[in-house]
Design a protein around this motif. Sequence first.
Motif, PDB file in Angstrom:
ATOM      1  N   ASN A  35      53.198  44.896  20.665  1.00  0.00           N
ATOM      2  CA  ASN A  35      53.434  46.020  20.232  1.00  0.00           C
ATOM      3  C   ASN A  35      53.756  46.788  19.798  1.00  0.00           C
ATOM      4  OD1 ASN A  35      51.077  48.456  19.917  1.00  0.00           O
ATOM      5  ND2 ASN A  35      51.814  47.829  17.963  1.00  0.00           N
ATOM      6  N   LEU A  36      53.879  47.156  21.293  1.00  0.00           N
ATOM      7  CA  LEU A  36      55.107  48.886  21.202  1.00  0.00           C
ATOM      8  C   LEU A  36      56.161  48.157  21.709  1.00  0.00           C
ATOM      9  CD1 LEU A  36      54.932  51.290  22.754  1.00  0.00           C
ATOM     10  CD2 LEU A  36      55.056  50.962  25.396  1.00  0.00           C
ATOM     11  N   SER A  37      57.021  49.228  20.821  1.00  0.00           N
ATOM     12  CA  SER A  37      58.927  48.597  20.802  1.00  0.00           C
ATOM     13  C   SER A  37      58.473  49.854  20.412  1.00  0.00           C
ATOM     14  CB  SER A  37      58.566  47.786  19.734  1.00  0.00           C
ATOM     15  OG  SER A  37      60.284  47.673  20.231  1.00  0.00           O
ATOM     16  N   THR A  38      59.968  49.316  19.877  1.00  0.00           N
ATOM     17  CA  THR A  38      61.055  51.395  19.103  1.00  0.00           C
ATOM     18  C   THR A  38      59.842  51.442  17.667  1.00  0.00           C
ATOM     19  OG1 THR A  38      62.849  49.218  18.547  1.00  0.00           O
ATOM     20  CG2 THR A  38      63.024  50.699  19.858  1.00  0.00           C
ATOM     21  N   TRP A  83      46.849  58.379  16.286  1.00  0.00           N
ATOM     22  CA  TRP A  83      45.378  58.327  15.859  1.00  0.00           C
ATOM     23  C   TRP A  83      45.913  56.470  15.628  1.00  0.00           C
ATOM     24  CZ3 TRP A  83      41.586  59.613  16.778  1.00  0.00           C
ATOM     25  CH2 TRP A  83      41.140  61.214  16.513  1.00  0.00           C
ATOM     26  N   TRP A  84      47.421  56.095  15.273  1.00  0.00           N
ATOM     27  CA  TRP A  84      47.066  54.713  15.210  1.00  0.00           C
ATOM     28  C   TRP A  84      46.853  54.160  16.242  1.00  0.00           C
ATOM     29  CZ3 TRP A  84      47.214  52.775  10.497  1.00  0.00           C
ATOM     30  CH2 TRP A  84      47.593  52.965   9.631  1.00  0.00           C
ATOM     31  N   GLU A  85      47.903  54.191  17.441  1.00  0.00           N
ATOM     32  CA  GLU A  85      47.499  54.483  18.802  1.00  0.00           C
ATOM     33  C   GLU A  85      45.798  54.124  18.962  1.00  0.00           C
ATOM     34  OE1 GLU A  85      49.760  52.065  19.992  1.00  0.00           O
ATOM     35  OE2 GLU A  85      50.508  52.672  17.944  1.00  0.00           O
ATOM     36  N   ILE A  86      45.088  55.134  18.972  1.00  0.00           N
ATOM     37  CA  ILE A  86      43.976  55.379  19.684  1.00  0.00           C
ATOM     38  C   ILE A  86      43.259  54.935  19.690  1.00  0.00           C
ATOM     39  CG2 ILE A  86      42.106  57.089  20.100  1.00  0.00           C
ATOM     40  CD1 ILE A  86      44.338  59.667  20.132  1.00  0.00           C
ATOM     41  N   VAL A 108      58.762  49.912  30.924  1.00  0.00           N
ATOM     42  CA  VAL A 108      59.093  50.528  29.685  1.00  0.00           C
ATOM     43  C   VAL A 108      57.912  51.805  30.150  1.00  0.00           C
ATOM     44  CG1 VAL A 108      58.392  50.561  27.341  1.00  0.00           C
ATOM     45  CG2 VAL A 108      59.906  48.636  28.430  1.00  0.00           C
ATOM     46  N   LEU A 109      56.010  51.519  29.870  1.00  0.00           N
ATOM     47  CA  LEU A 109      55.762  52.336  30.453  1.00  0.00           C
ATOM     48  C   LEU A 109      55.629  53.076  31.601  1.00  0.00           C
ATOM     49  CD1 LEU A 109      52.276  49.895  29.903  1.00  0.00           C
ATOM     50  CD2 LEU A 109      53.345  51.420  28.236  1.00  0.00           C
ATOM     51  N   GLY A 110      56.377  52.861  32.794  1.00  0.00           N
ATOM     52  CA  GLY A 110      57.028  54.343  33.898  1.00  0.00           C
ATOM     53  C   GLY A 110      57.919  55.016  33.076  1.00  0.00           C
ATOM     54  N   LEU A 111      59.119  54.588  32.407  1.00  0.00           N
ATOM     55  CA  LEU A 111      59.806  55.046  32.118  1.00  0.00           C
ATOM     56  C   LEU A 111      59.489  56.011  31.140  1.00  0.00           C
ATOM     57  CD1 LEU A 111      62.909  53.072  33.005  1.00  0.00           C
ATOM     58  CD2 LEU A 111      62.338  55.424  34.122  1.00  0.00           C
ATOM     59  N   ALA A 112      58.173  55.523  29.795  1.00  0.00           N
ATOM     60  CA  ALA A 112      58.050  56.313  28.762  1.00  0.00           C
ATOM     61  C   ALA A 112      57.602  57.811  29.536  1.00  0.00           C
ATOM     62  CB  ALA A 112      57.419  55.393  28.554  1.00  0.00           C
ATOM     63  N   LEU A 113      56.713  57.115  30.473  1.00  0.00           N
ATOM     64  CA  LEU A 113      56.222  58.546  30.587  1.00  0.00           C
ATOM     65  C   LEU A 113      56.647  59.617  31.622  1.00  0.00           C
ATOM     66  CD1 LEU A 113      52.189  56.439  32.027  1.00  0.00           C
ATOM     67  CD2 LEU A 113      52.587  58.111  30.142  1.00  0.00           C
ATOM     68  N   LEU A 114      57.966  59.199  32.095  1.00  0.00           N
ATOM     69  CA  LEU A 114      58.874  59.675  32.715  1.00  0.00           C
ATOM     70  C   LEU A 114      59.352  60.937  31.553  1.00  0.00           C
ATOM     71  CD1 LEU A 114      60.025  61.118  35.353  1.00  0.00           C
ATOM     72  CD2 LEU A 114      61.960  59.048  34.786  1.00  0.00           C
ATOM     73  N   ILE A 115      59.945  59.976  30.729  1.00  0.00           N
ATOM     74  CA  ILE A 115      60.482  60.925  29.360  1.00  0.00           C
ATOM     75  C   ILE A 115      59.196  62.289  28.693  1.00  0.00           C
ATOM     76  CG2 ILE A 115      61.019  60.105  27.087  1.00  0.00           C
ATOM     77  CD1 ILE A 115      63.068  59.484  28.906  1.00  0.00           C
ATOM     78  N   VAL A 116      58.777  61.448  29.114  1.00  0.00           N
ATOM     79  CA  VAL A 116      57.056  62.964  28.607  1.00  0.00           C
ATOM     80  C   VAL A 116      57.290  64.279  29.004  1.00  0.00           C
ATOM     81  CG1 VAL A 116      54.620  63.692  28.443  1.00  0.00           C
ATOM     82  CG2 VAL A 116      55.307  60.988  27.653  1.00  0.00           C
ATOM     83  N   PHE A 117      57.082  63.602  30.754  1.00  0.00           N
ATOM     84  CA  PHE A 117      57.783  64.932  31.730  1.00  0.00           C
ATOM     85  C   PHE A 117      58.478  65.214  31.523  1.00  0.00           C
ATOM     86  CE2 PHE A 117      58.485  65.906  35.888  1.00  0.00           C
ATOM     87  CZ  PHE A 117      57.603  66.758  36.514  1.00  0.00           C
ATOM     88  N   LEU A 118      59.483  65.128  31.524  1.00  0.00           N
ATOM     89  CA  LEU A 118      61.026  65.323  31.476  1.00  0.00           C
ATOM     90  C   LEU A 118      61.068  66.403  30.041  1.00  0.00           C
ATOM     91  CD1 LEU A 118      63.239  62.352  32.884  1.00  0.00           C
ATOM     92  CD2 LEU A 118      62.245  64.776  33.327  1.00  0.00           C
ATOM     93  N   ILE A 159      45.065  53.373  24.895  1.00  0.00           N
ATOM     94  CA  ILE A 159      44.176  54.365  24.691  1.00  0.00           C
ATOM     95  C   ILE A 159      44.459  55.718  25.509  1.00  0.00           C
ATOM     96  CG2 ILE A 159      41.943  53.906  25.920  1.00  0.00           C
ATOM     97  CD1 ILE A 159      40.494  54.984  23.321  1.00  0.00           C
ATOM     98  N   LEU A 160      44.756  55.265  26.536  1.00  0.00           N
ATOM     99  CA  LEU A 160      44.956  56.540  28.205  1.00  0.00           C
ATOM    100  C   LEU A 160      46.975  56.212  27.928  1.00  0.00           C
ATOM    101  CD1 LEU A 160      43.098  55.214  30.875  1.00  0.00           C
ATOM    102  CD2 LEU A 160      42.532  56.230  29.030  1.00  0.00           C
ATOM    103  N   VAL A 161      47.599  55.325  27.749  1.00  0.00           N
ATOM    104  CA  VAL A 161      48.643  55.676  28.293  1.00  0.00           C
ATOM    105  C   VAL A 161      49.657  55.600  26.682  1.00  0.00           C
ATOM    106  CG1 VAL A 161      51.037  54.157  29.766  1.00  0.00           C
ATOM    107  CG2 VAL A 161      48.871  53.577  30.204  1.00  0.00           C
ATOM    108  N   ILE A 162      49.517  55.009  25.873  1.00  0.00           N
ATOM    109  CA  ILE A 162      50.508  55.111  24.767  1.00  0.00           C
ATOM    110  C   ILE A 162      50.696  56.063  23.860  1.00  0.00           C
ATOM    111  CG2 ILE A 162      50.643  53.488  22.872  1.00  0.00           C
ATOM    112  CD1 ILE A 162      50.439  52.345  25.483  1.00  0.00           C
TER     113      ILE A 162
END
Length: 523
Positions: free
Chosen positions: A69-72, A88-91, A201-211, A287-290
Amino acid sequence: MFADTAQFGSTLQVAIFIGLTALVGVLTWAKVRTQTRQARSDGGSQQDVYLAGKGLSWVFVAGAITLTNLSTDQLVGMNGNQMLLLAWWEIAGFAGLTILAFIFVPLYYRYNCTTVTQLLERRYNGRSIRTLISALFLLGNVFIYLPAALYSGGLFLQSLFGGSIPLIGFSILLAIIGAAYTVFGGLRAVAVMDTYSGIGVLGLALLIVFLALQAVDFDIVTNVPAERLTMVGRSDSPIPFHTLFTGMLFIQIFYWSTNQNITQRAMAAPTVQEARKGVMTAAIIRILVIPPIVVVPGVVAYKLFGDVGDSAYGMLVAQVMPGWLAGAFAAMVAAAVITTFSAVLNSTVALYSVDFHEQFVGKVTNHWKLGAVVSAIVTVTSVMLVPMYQNAESIINLLQQLNGLLSMPILSAFVAGLLFRNVDARAAIAGVIWGVGLYGVFSFWWQPAGLVALHYIDFMVVTLVTSIMAALAFNRVVLGQRATFLGLSAFRRASADGGPDNPEALTAGSAAQSAAQSAPAAD
């Protein structure tokens, strides 16, 4: 594009990108090569190629569902809306995955399904509905899911590395690699790659959020319009708030519970319990990460660059991520696209091979060989369709609207077949045809003058309900059969265990047909 974007095209970044992409492939092959060689030597059965030999543990089920599901489509498309509302789509996906785990998974296992359409055939005791729904899934995969994944992946890589390479070039590269996983490793390789890639993917995507937050001093409120920060959508927004209680739930049920591209991963576990653990793990991640990774960067990009649409995510990454890490992130995003493409491609091959080739052409003696031919044809077709998406104002909103053509009509066939007994397959087909026609006319051609236009999410409820009503009416008036409402008894009995069983409430059709269906059909 910004001046420091040039660093992303450096030799170092390209080397890191290629190296990590190759590393994921090597690790995946090392994990699956023994089982794959054994499966190939055994002749390539349906179960080996499309269900990973029923050997996926809950970890790989969760990884496969998450990365399929998780892609570009999400990273680029949702962030391209540049508003928090799209979360909301992900929640809401949590609800769809929970329903898959506790309602549909037991049904698929009880009826010994390789494709979701087999459940329909066995519920209706009719092949025609299976053929129609499978054809609709195939059309959706070839014309919507596959080219859209290649387009959004190509757009992101082009935004990241600069515009010297055309978008179609990146799309071709992603398609070739994705097809290779399907052709040489089947679902087993796809699921393992999903899981390995998912961690990065999830680790670096969360890093992008922080940066991203760090780049604006953790202030995304100042100078950002309120409509881009609210979670309560207005009537003219992409997700009006009331639609969370109308069509949104049914969209999630269709996508997570009756969509071959997702459910195939759950059906590859050895038991219902193992599948359920994997699905619920994916639900927790959902629900927690995406949600933060698909909306926060887009809002930050609005504050930094303004309204830049689907280019927002790539531009933000180029701005905030250290140069040495950009190649790694590009590799992980490319992996997400590749796994989504290969997963949908594998499902497409499964639908064609099991539902069409064996029925209308002849028995398949080796699914590996047939899969290679079909994969090549579908891959070329998908690449050719990529330019069709380049003029879309918002890729994610376009996808959701196009999905409505198929999602609610298909879901109506599942609802009518599972909640009612003695519904003929021809009646279900009438309901599906009605739904496709109704949604297509309303959304893309004509809306009655003087009437308030419904949001397309609202109209999905209208499509679903009237499709079920059309099926029941056709069943009674044209075919002269009276449907019997079963309620939730079919789901309750199936949830008790995942093994073969034949309680009368579990079978659609007449009592005589129920007796004939006392054991799951062999594939």
